[in-house]
Design an enzyme around this catalytic site. Structure first.
Site, PDB file in Angstrom:
ATOM      1  N   CYS A 113       0.675  -1.217  -0.065  1.00 28.26           N
ATOM      2  CA  CYS A 113       0.121   0.118  -0.096  1.00 28.26           C
ATOM      3  C   CYS A 113       0.821   1.381  -0.143  1.00 28.26           C
ATOM      4  CB  CYS A 113      -0.962  -0.167   1.046  1.00 28.26           C
ATOM      5  SG  CYS A 113      -2.454   1.228   1.180  1.00 28.26           S
ATOM      6  N   HIS A 114       0.841   2.092   1.120  1.00 27.21           N
ATOM      7  CA  HIS A 114       1.732   3.283   1.103  1.00 27.21           C
ATOM      8  C   HIS A 114       2.963   3.258   1.923  1.00 27.21           C
ATOM      9  CE1 HIS A 114      -2.320   4.961   0.611  1.00 27.21           C
ATOM     10  NE2 HIS A 114      -1.873   5.941   0.368  1.00 27.21           N
TER      11      HIS A 114
END
Length: 184
Positions: A113-114
């Site tokens: 994800c991030h």
């Protein structure tokens, strides 16, 4: 699932708040099922607060802080996402150094994800092919990485493997790839 992790200790690096809970718990359970021992590492002792997107989730006990451990203590590193988690970690020099140590020691790293934001800060994406949540595409490209919109990307540039994934929907593929990287 691939990979036998008997005897392996896997670090999961998370900030005190802002970790996407499923991106912590799902790979954690995969590591345990494969015979590995997950350890929660954070910037401060006590507990971290998980999140289910923007809502508070469960709390998790920290095993050690980044000040107390190094890459030599672990087989590999998992970096769960959530927007706030890597954004906070990349402002903590010891957290950035801890992540970079895994690359310096040629140990596998998995980020979802991030979480690649922390890898950008650690100067660990140049020349590598990886994926992430789509909003990081420009940051990864500006740091010299080759961004791909795929469920999971395994990059073996140099002696270590980097496993990256986009989002919670990709967790089954991410878990399989990280187990293979950590067992290899």
């Amino acid at each position: 699932m691939a990979g036998d992790l008997n005897g392996s200790i896997i670090a999961f690096l998370a900030a005190p708040e802002g970790t996407e809970q499923i991106e912590l718990t799902d790979p954690w359970q995969a590591v345990e099922k494969a015979g590995g021992t997950p350890q929660l590492i954070s910037t401060s002792p006590g507990e971290i607060q998980g999140f289910n997107h923007l809502d508070k989730g469960d709390t998790f006990v920290v095993n050690a802080t980044v000040e107390e451990v190094g890459a030599d203590d672990f087989t590999g590193l998992v970096l769960p996402g959530g927007v706030a988690n890597p954004d906070f970690l990349r402002t903590v020099p010891r957290a950035v150094a801890f992540a970079k140590e895994f690359f310096d020691k040629a140990k596998p790293v998995a980020a979802i994800c991030h979480a690649p934001w922390l890898l950008v800060e650690a100067d660990a994406v140049a020349g590598r092919r990886l994926t992430s949540f789509p909003s990081l595409r420009t940051d990864i490209a500006n740091a010299g990485g080759d961004w791909a919109d795929e469920p999971v990307v395994v990059c073996s540039l140099g002696p270590n493997k980097l496993v990256t994934s986009r989002k919670p929907d990709d967790l089954p593929a991410f878990d399989d790839a990280l187990l293979s990287a950590f067992a290899g």
